[in-house]
Motif scaffolding. Sequence first.
Motif, PDB file in Angstrom:
ATOM      1  N   THR A  12       3.207  -3.750  -3.742  1.00  0.00           N
ATOM      2  CA  THR A  12       2.095  -4.061  -2.850  1.00  0.00           C
ATOM      3  C   THR A  12       1.101  -2.906  -2.866  1.00  0.00           C
ATOM      4  N   THR A  13      -0.182  -3.265  -2.817  1.00  0.00           N
ATOM      5  CA  THR A  13      -1.242  -2.253  -2.854  1.00  0.00           C
ATOM      6  C   THR A  13      -2.232  -2.522  -1.729  1.00  0.00           C
ATOM      7  N   LEU A  14      -3.217  -1.654  -1.618  1.00  0.00           N
ATOM      8  CA  LEU A  14      -4.256  -1.829  -0.608  1.00  0.00           C
ATOM      9  C   LEU A  14      -5.062  -3.105  -0.837  1.00  0.00           C
ATOM     10  N   ASP A  79      -9.122   3.601  14.314  1.00  0.00           N
ATOM     11  CA  ASP A  79      -9.076   3.603  12.851  1.00  0.00           C
ATOM     12  C   ASP A  79      -7.658   3.335  12.385  1.00  0.00           C
ATOM     13  N   VAL A  80      -7.541   2.599  11.290  1.00  0.00           N
ATOM     14  CA  VAL A  80      -6.245   2.366  10.644  1.00  0.00           C
ATOM     15  C   VAL A  80      -6.308   3.035   9.279  1.00  0.00           C
ATOM     16  N   VAL A  81      -5.475   4.062   9.090  1.00  0.00           N
ATOM     17  CA  VAL A  81      -5.379   4.783   7.826  1.00  0.00           C
ATOM     18  C   VAL A  81      -4.275   4.107   7.019  1.00  0.00           C
ATOM     19  N   LEU A  82      -4.632   3.623   5.827  1.00  0.00           N
ATOM     20  CA  LEU A  82      -3.708   2.854   4.990  1.00  0.00           C
ATOM     21  C   LEU A  82      -3.487   3.554   3.658  1.00  0.00           C
ATOM     22  N   LYS A  83      -2.220   3.607   3.228  1.00  0.00           N
ATOM     23  CA  LYS A  83      -1.877   4.191   1.928  1.00  0.00           C
ATOM     24  C   LYS A  83      -0.848   3.301   1.256  1.00  0.00           C
ATOM     25  N   ASP A  84      -1.017   3.130  -0.066  1.00  0.00           N
ATOM     26  CA  ASP A  84      -0.051   2.312  -0.799  1.00  0.00           C
ATOM     27  C   ASP A  84       0.863   3.145  -1.702  1.00  0.00           C
ATOM     28  N   ILE A 107       3.137  -0.882   2.860  1.00  0.00           N
ATOM     29  CA  ILE A 107       1.895  -0.145   3.072  1.00  0.00           C
ATOM     30  C   ILE A 107       2.115   0.848   4.216  1.00  0.00           C
ATOM     31  N   TRP A 108       1.812   2.104   3.965  1.00  0.00           N
ATOM     32  CA  TRP A 108       1.906   3.141   4.992  1.00  0.00           C
ATOM     33  C   TRP A 108       0.706   3.002   5.924  1.00  0.00           C
ATOM     34  N   ARG A 109       0.943   3.111   7.239  1.00  0.00           N
ATOM     35  CA  ARG A 109      -0.154   2.970   8.176  1.00  0.00           C
ATOM     36  C   ARG A 109      -0.067   3.996   9.288  1.00  0.00           C
ATOM     37  N   GLU A 110      -1.243   4.475   9.700  1.00  0.00           N
ATOM     38  CA  GLU A 110      -1.384   5.360  10.853  1.00  0.00           C
ATOM     39  C   GLU A 110      -2.592   4.873  11.633  1.00  0.00           C
ATOM     40  N   LEU A 111      -2.475   4.830  12.945  1.00  0.00           N
ATOM     41  CA  LEU A 111      -3.585   4.435  13.811  1.00  0.00           C
ATOM     42  C   LEU A 111      -4.091   5.679  14.515  1.00  0.00           C
ATOM     43  N   THR A 112      -5.392   5.945  14.405  1.00  0.00           N
ATOM     44  CA  THR A 112      -5.984   7.169  14.944  1.00  0.00           C
ATOM     45  C   THR A 112      -7.323   6.872  15.607  1.00  0.00           C
ATOM     46  N   ASN A 113      -7.894   7.908  16.190  1.00  0.00           N
ATOM     47  CA  ASN A 113      -9.267   7.861  16.686  1.00  0.00           C
ATOM     48  C   ASN A 113      -9.477   6.737  17.708  1.00  0.00           C
TER      49      ASN A 113
END
Length: 146
Positions: A12-14, A79-84, A107-113
């Motif tokens: 899976t990718t972005l 913001d949702v920071v996404l990494k594959d 998919i790696w995810r972080e919610l910020t801001n």
Amino acid sequence: MGGIDQHNLKTTTLEDINLIELPKIQDPRGNLSVIENGTIPFSINRVYYLYDVPSDAYRGGHAHKKLFQFLVPLSGSFDVVLKDGFGQGKIITLNKPNKGLLIVPGIWRELTNFSSGSVCLVLASEMFDEEDYIRDFAKFKSIKNS
């Protein structure tokens, strides 16, 4: 959609991430948006929401093996920071309650801001299962690149 096998988790990718516009019924008394069967590509088995998150804090910081999530900013923005695990990643700002973000497994995810008063609704395809989480980014990259 249901679950996803280990092979797909690795691939899976972005490109598999989708912003989905929800139906918006406009009315002088206030707008209404609806999420029904078929609006998102999975059956909802868990619903939760994040609120009162300090602007300098972040949530997430993990990936899932099977779980699909749909994030909706009911109020405010974040913001949702996404990494594959393959490229640089990307940041998507969610700030409209009639647009949600579909995040697939792997998919790696972080919610910020988080803005003041923001509320993030999360619809999930699975019940909570700690075994489904990948909480270490180095391990996540190792799985994706193996």
